[in-house]
Each structure stands twice: as C-alpha cells, then as structure tokens.
Design an enzyme around this catalytic site. Structure first.
Site, PDB file in Angstrom:
ATOM      1  N   GLU A  46       7.258   0.400  10.285  1.00 27.04           N
ATOM      2  CA  GLU A  46       8.539   1.104  10.320  1.00 27.04           C
ATOM      3  C   GLU A  46       8.352   2.560   9.935  1.00 27.04           C
ATOM      4  O   GLU A  46       8.005   2.878   8.802  1.00 27.04           O
ATOM      5  CB  GLU A  46       9.525   0.435   9.351  1.00 27.04           C
ATOM      6  CG  GLU A  46      10.889   1.088   9.296  1.00 27.04           C
ATOM      7  CD  GLU A  46      11.805   0.416   8.292  1.00 27.04           C
ATOM      8  OE1 GLU A  46      12.898   0.959   8.047  1.00 27.04           O
ATOM      9  OE2 GLU A  46      11.442  -0.636   7.752  1.00 27.04           O
ATOM     10  N   ILE A  60       4.418   0.947   2.187  1.00 24.96           N
ATOM     11  CA  ILE A  60       3.064   0.779   1.686  1.00 24.96           C
ATOM     12  C   ILE A  60       2.745   1.977   0.808  1.00 24.96           C
ATOM     13  O   ILE A  60       3.047   3.123   1.169  1.00 24.96           O
ATOM     14  CB  ILE A  60       2.031   0.629   2.826  1.00 24.96           C
ATOM     15  CG1 ILE A  60       0.621   0.382   2.240  1.00 24.96           C
ATOM     16  CG2 ILE A  60       2.042   1.814   3.761  1.00 24.96           C
ATOM     17  CD1 ILE A  60      -0.392  -0.060   3.280  1.00 24.96           C
ATOM     18  N   LEU A  61       2.188   1.719  -0.356  1.00 25.40           N
ATOM     19  CA  LEU A  61       1.905   2.797  -1.297  1.00 25.40           C
ATOM     20  C   LEU A  61       0.666   2.465  -2.115  1.00 25.40           C
ATOM     21  O   LEU A  61       0.582   1.401  -2.724  1.00 25.40           O
ATOM     22  CB  LEU A  61       3.103   3.008  -2.241  1.00 25.40           C
ATOM     23  CG  LEU A  61       2.911   4.046  -3.345  1.00 25.40           C
ATOM     24  CD1 LEU A  61       2.759   5.443  -2.745  1.00 25.40           C
ATOM     25  CD2 LEU A  61       4.086   4.018  -4.337  1.00 25.40           C
ATOM     26  N   GLN A 110      -5.673   7.046  -4.601  1.00 28.91           N
ATOM     27  CA  GLN A 110      -5.605   7.431  -3.196  1.00 28.91           C
ATOM     28  C   GLN A 110      -6.899   8.092  -2.738  1.00 28.91           C
ATOM     29  O   GLN A 110      -7.667   8.612  -3.542  1.00 28.91           O
ATOM     30  CB  GLN A 110      -4.411   8.368  -2.973  1.00 28.91           C
ATOM     31  CG  GLN A 110      -3.064   7.685  -3.155  1.00 28.91           C
ATOM     32  CD  GLN A 110      -1.892   8.632  -3.023  1.00 28.91           C
ATOM     33  OE1 GLN A 110      -2.058   9.834  -2.798  1.00 28.91           O
ATOM     34  NE2 GLN A 110      -0.670   8.103  -3.165  1.00 28.91           N
ATOM     35  N   GLY A 158     -10.296   4.606  -0.084  1.00 29.88           N
ATOM     36  CA  GLY A 158     -10.505   3.465   0.796  1.00 29.88           C
ATOM     37  C   GLY A 158      -9.620   2.276   0.515  1.00 29.88           C
ATOM     38  O   GLY A 158      -9.653   1.285   1.267  1.00 29.88           O
TER      39      GLY A 158
END
Length: 468
Positions: A289, A255-256, A262, A265
């Site tokens: 993970e 997830i990025l 960034q 929210g």
C-alpha cells in the site's frame, strides 16, 4: 506680502491637544515544533537526560499542532523527548523562560504531545526510568509463545542477505502475531508513535480487526545463560483479504525498521520473510500500500534478484532483448513497449507472488541488465522508458486528442444527442497547449525519465557487478 492681523477682541486660539502614545505588544509569531523538539530513542536509563541516545528525525512534527502548525505563547521553549526502545514508553522534558498570550493563546503542549504518544507518554520521570527494569522483558513476553517464521532459501539453506554472513543474522527471529491476539494489539499501541513520527502519511491500523497480522523482527540478546532478551528491530503490518472462492491476498500496509538498525539489511530480511509467507501459504499475491521511495527501492532490488533466477521470466527477457537489439527504435514512429506476455505475468504471480504492477517495474530493470553492453543500446532503452512514462502520464489525454463533440437534432432525446469526430489536421498528444505549456510538460516528462533511468541504474548496480 502683509501678514494677517488678529482682531484685538478675538478669543485666543485653544492649545493643540497632545497626541496620546499607544503601545503595541509584540505579536507572537510562534515557533515551529520541528525547531524546538528533539526526540531520542534510548535503550537504558543512563541515556535519559543526555544526548547519548539515538536522535531520530521525524517526518514532520508541525502537522501535529493545529494552530497554523506552530506553538504559541512560549519564550525560550525546548522540548526533549526520550522513547524507550525496551518498553516504548516516552517521557517529555519541557523547559521555557516564560509564557504570555501574544494574540494566539498559549498552546496546550500536553494535549498536543498526547496526540502523538497517547498513553505511552508518562508524566513522571521516575516512572519512566523504572520501566527500563520493570518492563525489561516486554518484547520477550509478547513473542515467547507466538509463531516463529524461518527464512529459508529454495535449497533449504539459510538465505544470505545483501552479501551478509549467516552469522550476522543467526540471532534474528521473525514472529507473527494475529491481531485477534490481545498481546498483538497491546504491542502495536506502544509502537504507534514511531509509526506516526517516521512513516509519512501513516495512520494507525484498526487493532480490533482480526484480518490484520503483525510481523516482528527481533534479535536475541543473552546477558546471562538463563536470561535471553528480545530486542525489537522492526515490524510490518499486513492485511489479509478474502479472495473468492477460497483464497486470500496479502497487502503490506506498514513496515518500519527502527532508526538505529536501518541500512543494515534488516529491511530486506523482513521483506524476504513476508514473501516466503505469501509463497508457502499460496496466497493470490502480495501487494504494498503506497510504498515510499526507499522501501520501493529495497523491494524492487529483492524482486529483481528472484526474477533473475526464475526461468520463465528470463526466457521472456531474452526474447525481448533480442528483438530490441534489431534496430534504432528512436527513428521509428511507433515504438513497441516490449512488455512481457500475459502468460509470463501470470506465472510470476503464481510462483513468486509478485503482482503485475510490481513485475512491470522489475521488467524494465531486467531488460536493462540484458542489454550487454548497455552503452551500445542505451539510446533505444531510454526511448522505451520515455514512451512508457508518456503513456502513464498522457495516455488518457492522448486518446482524446483532436476530438470534438457537437450537438445534433434528435427526436429521441435532445440532451443525449451528439456526434464525436476527429479534426483532420489534429495531432495526437493531448489537450491543446501553447508553446510555454508544451515546453514545461516536456521538461517535466524528461525529469521523470531521468529519475527512472537513475533508479534503474542503482538497482542494476546493486544486483549485478556488471553495470557499475
């Protein structure tokens, strides 16, 4: 003292030879890639060649260079890389004063950069600049015909995230792409460099495996009434496992949120959408993970909010808190863990799709929130955390503390004949250690406890105004 005289007929002594001076070339110490490479994320061609774009901070560029994780053979080397946030192509501007082999060779910069950027790295600057117009609708073309996911609260209204207004998120869309779709694999191959640069220890997913699902968080931008452009803010890659007999499990692998977006929210927004997918499709659970520290903070904050509104969990918390308030735990030889029952763990998994490991992380924060006023019970709470940390770190060792194994004669099988017993004067606590080792271990355990208490307080402050 008399001097020794030379015989008049003796041969003259030869003149001493002059020592030849040997010159040593400077040994090339190399340069660390982190010190000579700058990377910018740019949204328009006017930002290329300047420092106006958003400079990103990679996890570790050194790891992409094989020879001692350094660059050799260049003097005055500067590498500036621009990545387009429109098409996700890249261009590298490489300048240096000179090159020379100082004993380590000359690093092949093109090959090294291609390990990171692959086919997205364009050699010609003009070709790179043209992508801002020719691929202006790259993201829009990918998401236009794909499944759009809506984020809804349980009451059917649009959810508010971190106190943000509905309007702030009204132009957001989350789109799901199945990896069996060629467009999904093509898009992911474009963003792989960002994954490698920004996600510690990451590896690209297998785009040929149809069990992968890609979730794109986009924002709609309308320049003209007839032209709506989608801006990629972030994405997540999930793997869908089969679970016997007819179910499935979801695992969040990557997830990025892109660096310019960034801490606004958007990560929480995406996490909520993924959780809603798990609930609506009734998967067994949603796991993560190897979550990084900051993401785990976001994830736990979100889950704690949900658990605060989940009656079975709150009922269990109240019972545990009531029991905890009854006495000084630090004075007791055996301190209970105050864990939720298996029934509550199962209800949380079935309803909220939070697995047991994550629920136990949230449980400690729920207990903290329930101890009001917390100051009165802080000593007992720290005791619970300390015991849990000890069990996690030393649990296996403590089970064998003071035990010894000796061989005994046997007519059956000499190699497998033994007796295990515990020494009468042995103390539980793990492997025998000297005083310094014991002190070091205690310090390390205390540090872990302090870090956990700090994290609990941060999340408690985030989800409740009581604990500041």
């Amino acid at each position: 003292m008399g001097q020794k005289q030379q015989h008049p007929n003796a041969d003259p002594l030869p003149e001493p030879k002059k020592k030849r001076r040997v010159g040593f070339s400077n040994i090339d110490a190399g340069v660390e890639p982190n010190d000579c490479i700058k990377i910018y994320l740019v949204s328009k061609k006017e930002e290329v060649g300047t420092s106006d774009g958003y400079r990103i901070s990679p996890v570790d560029l050194n790891s992409f260079f094989e020879e001692d994780e350094k660059i050799y053979g260049y003097q005055g080397l500067k590498i500036t890389i621009w990545i387009s946030s429109i098409s996700f192509h890249a261009y590298a501007d490489i300048t240096f004063q000179s090159t020379s082999d100082g004993g380590k060779g000359i690093t092949d910069l093109k090959s090294a950069l291609e390990k990171i950027f692959g086919e997205t790295l364009l050699e010609n600057k003009d070709d790179f600049l043209q992508t801002f117009s020719t691929e202006n609708n790259f993201i829009s073309s990918v998401v236009s015909n794909e499944e759009k996911l809506q984020t809804k609260a349980s009451n059917g209204h649009t959810t508010h995230f971190n106190g943000s207004s509905e309007a702030a998120f009204s132009d957001l869309e989350v789109v799901r792409l199945m990896m069996s779709n060629l467009a999904a694999g093509h898009l992911y191959s474009r963003v792989v460099p960002l994954v490698l640069l920004l996600v510690d220890g990451s590896n690209p997913i297998d785009v040929t495996d149809p069990s992968w699902e890609l979730y794109l968080l986009t924002r709609k931008k309308t320049d003209q009434p007839a032209n709506t452009q989608h801006i990629l803010l972030g994405f997540a890659a999930l793997y869908r496992f089969y679970r016997y007999p007819d179910g499935s499990r979801l695992r969040l692998s990557q997830i990025l949120v892109l660096p310019p977006y960034q801490h606004k929210g958007y990560g929480s927004y995406l996490v909520e959408v993924l959780s809603n997918v798990a609930i609506s499709e009734n998967v067994y659970d949603l796991t993560v993970e190897e979550p990084q520290e900051y993401f785990q903070h976001v994830r736990t904050s979100f889950d704690v909010k949900r658990l605060l509104a989940f009656e079975p969990a709150q009922s269990a918390v109240k019972s545990a808190v009531l029991h905890l308030k009854q006495g000084k735990l630090s004075k007791k030889t055996q301190v209970p863990r105050f864990l939720p029952s298996a029934d509550v763990v199962d209800k949380v998994r079935k309803t909220l799709k939070i697995n047991k490991k994550q629920f136990l992380q949230c449980w400690e924060i729920l207990i903290y929130l329930g101890l009001d006023p917390i100051e009165k019970h802080m000593e007992d709470y720290v005791t619970i955390i300390c015991n849990r940390v000890k069990d996690d770190i030393l649990g296996k060792d403590s089970e064998t503390a003071g035990k010894e194994v000796i061989e005994v004669p046997s007519a059956h099988d000499e190699e497998t004949s033994f007796v295990m017993f515990r020494l009468q004067n042995s103390k539980a606590g793990g492997i025998q250690m000297d005083e310094d080792q014991t002190k070091t271990q205690e310090q390390q355990l205390q540090q872990l406890v302090d870090e956990r208490i700090k994290e609990v307080k941060l999340i408690a402050q985030k989800v409740s105004h009581k604990h500041v």
